[in-house]
Design a protein around this motif. Structure first.
Motif, short mmCIF file in Angstrom:
data_model
loop_
_atom_site.label_atom_id
_atom_site.label_comp_id
_atom_site.label_asym_id
_atom_site.label_seq_id
_atom_site.Cartn_x
_atom_site.Cartn_y
_atom_site.Cartn_z
N ARG A 60 1.89 6.55 20.89
CA ARG A 60 0.62 6.82 21.23
C ARG A 60 -0.18 7.65 20.28
O ARG A 60 -0.65 8.73 20.48
N ALA A 69 -3.79 -0.47 22.97
CA ALA A 69 -3.78 0.08 21.69
C ALA A 69 -5.21 -0.15 20.95
O ALA A 69 -5.18 0.38 19.71
N VAL A 92 -3.83 5.52 12.74
CA VAL A 92 -2.79 4.75 12.11
C VAL A 92 -3.28 4.59 10.68
O VAL A 92 -4.49 3.95 10.57
N VAL A 121 -7.14 2.78 19.10
CA VAL A 121 -6.54 3.68 18.15
C VAL A 121 -7.15 3.24 16.93
O VAL A 121 -7.06 2.24 16.39
N LEU A 140 -2.89 -5.04 17.22
CA LEU A 140 -3.26 -3.84 17.84
C LEU A 140 -4.52 -4.10 18.68
O LEU A 140 -5.11 -3.44 19.55
N VAL A 158 3.27 2.56 17.99
CA VAL A 158 1.80 2.73 18.93
C VAL A 158 2.17 2.64 20.35
O VAL A 158 1.60 3.55 21.18
#
Length: 134
Positions: free
Chosen positions: A45, A73, A49, A76, A67, A41
């Protein structure tokens, strides 16, 4: 095309998801354990996920916690894809910040649609960030 990271210790499932997502035009990254996810991650990038809960080294819930605590992060989206189906697991994953939670066994086309839905806005955001001067 979204950059999707698949994190699961089951090689057969990783292969199936990699094939399905690649055929849909996504760039697929893979991780076998939780420690790998954090590195990928940070370095790659991904736009999204897909994360198993039960993995060696670090379980998916701890990965998700880390995360979401990382400012770089946290945005995400994470889809938890796991055999853990108890209400406490589902609610816990969502409370930790998972964008979605899907229980195994699952319908691959359903996962694909969820990936499309969640990765599209993230991909636009990452594209905008990449164009900004530093």
């Amino acid at each position: 095309m979204a950059r999707v990271l698949i994190a699961d210790d089951d090689a057969l499932l990783r292969g199936l998801l990699q094939h399905k997502l690649s055929a849909d035009g996504h760039l697929v990254l893979v991780a076998e354990h939780g420690g790998e996810v954090l590195d990928l991650v940070r370095d790659q990038r991904p736009d999204l996920v897909v994360l198993d809960a039960m993995m060696p080294v670090m379980d998916g819930f701890e990965v998700l916690r880390r995360l979401k605590a990382d400012p770089d992060a946290a945005s995400v989206p994470v889809i938890m894809l796991t055999a853990l189906r108890r209400e406490a697991d589902v609610v816990g994953g969502l409370q930790l910040g998972a964008a979605d939670y899907l229980v195994k066994p699952f319908i691959p086309d359903e996962l694909l649609e969820r990936v499309r839905r969640l990765a599209a806005p993230q991909q636009v955001q990452n594209d905008d960030r990449a164009r900004r001067p530093r």
